[in-house]
Design an enzyme around this catalytic site. Structure first.
Site, PDB file in Angstrom:
ATOM      1  N   CYS A  33      18.179  26.081 -80.528  1.00 27.07           N
ATOM      2  CA  CYS A  33      19.314  26.709 -80.383  1.00 27.07           C
ATOM      3  C   CYS A  33      19.771  27.075 -79.087  1.00 27.07           C
ATOM      4  CB  CYS A  33      18.999  28.085 -81.342  1.00 27.07           C
ATOM      5  SG  CYS A  33      17.536  28.819 -80.476  1.00 27.07           S
ATOM      6  N   ASP A  35      18.376  29.180 -77.054  1.00 27.79           N
ATOM      7  CA  ASP A  35      17.719  30.664 -76.489  1.00 27.79           C
ATOM      8  C   ASP A  35      16.814  30.577 -75.760  1.00 27.79           C
ATOM      9  OD1 ASP A  35      19.955  31.502 -78.134  1.00 27.79           O
ATOM     10  OD2 ASP A  35      18.541  32.155 -79.788  1.00 27.79           O
ATOM     11  N   CYS A  58      18.503  35.368 -80.561  1.00 25.72           N
ATOM     12  CA  CYS A  58      19.085  35.841 -81.918  1.00 25.72           C
ATOM     13  C   CYS A  58      17.946  37.081 -82.298  1.00 25.72           C
ATOM     14  CB  CYS A  58      18.863  34.915 -83.094  1.00 25.72           C
ATOM     15  SG  CYS A  58      17.054  34.474 -83.309  1.00 25.72           S
ATOM     16  N   CYS A 102      12.194  30.486 -84.316  1.00 26.05           N
ATOM     17  CA  CYS A 102      12.655  31.614 -83.279  1.00 26.05           C
ATOM     18  C   CYS A 102      11.321  32.404 -82.617  1.00 26.05           C
ATOM     19  CB  CYS A 102      13.617  32.851 -83.960  1.00 26.05           C
ATOM     20  SG  CYS A 102      15.075  32.101 -84.595  1.00 26.05           S
TER      21      CYS A 102
END
Ligand code: FES
Length: 138
Positions: A33, A35, A58, A102
């Protein structure tokens, strides 16, 4: 969809910030993603005295960053090495399957900070060399 613990750690993240002159700093990016998470460790006599993080990511990344830093604070390096992304997700009462990647960010950033520390100190940390920083699990 998200557990109360995830929401709590997302809304009130623990250990957010940075440590000046940290013993070890690790920064990783999540290729899934984009991040980013940065971890600062203050280590004394093999114990993680303090830990702080900065996460550009996130809600699940922030919640896992918060929980994982809580799980390694005050622990030995060996104990910190044993904190996997799955253990962090479990401690948060689970993450939706699509958000499991994540949680990898937090585990990798902590291990990257330990690697930085071991390189600065010229010591070896068991299990760190074999650790794969490239492939996030889904
Ligand atoms: Fe990027 Fe969660 S979507 S870490």
């Amino acid at each position: 969809m998200y557990s109360e613990k995830v929401m709590d750690h997302f809304m009130n993240p623990r250990n957010m910030g940075e440590i000046e002159n940290a013993s070890g700093v690790g920064e990783v990016g999540n290729p899934v993603c984009g991040d980013i998470m940065k971890v600062f460790l203050d280590i004394e006599d093999g114990i993680i005295k303090d830990v702080k993080f900065k996460t550009f990511g996130c809600g699940s990344a922030i919640a896992t960053s918060s929980m994982s830093t809580e799980m390694i604070k005050g622990k030995t390096i060996k104990e910190a090495m044993a904190v996997t992304n799955k253990a962090v997700a479990e401690a948060l009462d689970g993450l939706p399957p699509v958000k499991m990647h994540c949680s990898v960010l937090a585990e990798q950033a902590i291990k990257a900070a330990l690697l930085d520390y071991s390189e600065k100190e010229g010591i070896e940390i068991d299990g760190l060399e074999e650790f794969d920083f490239t492939e996030p699990e889904h």
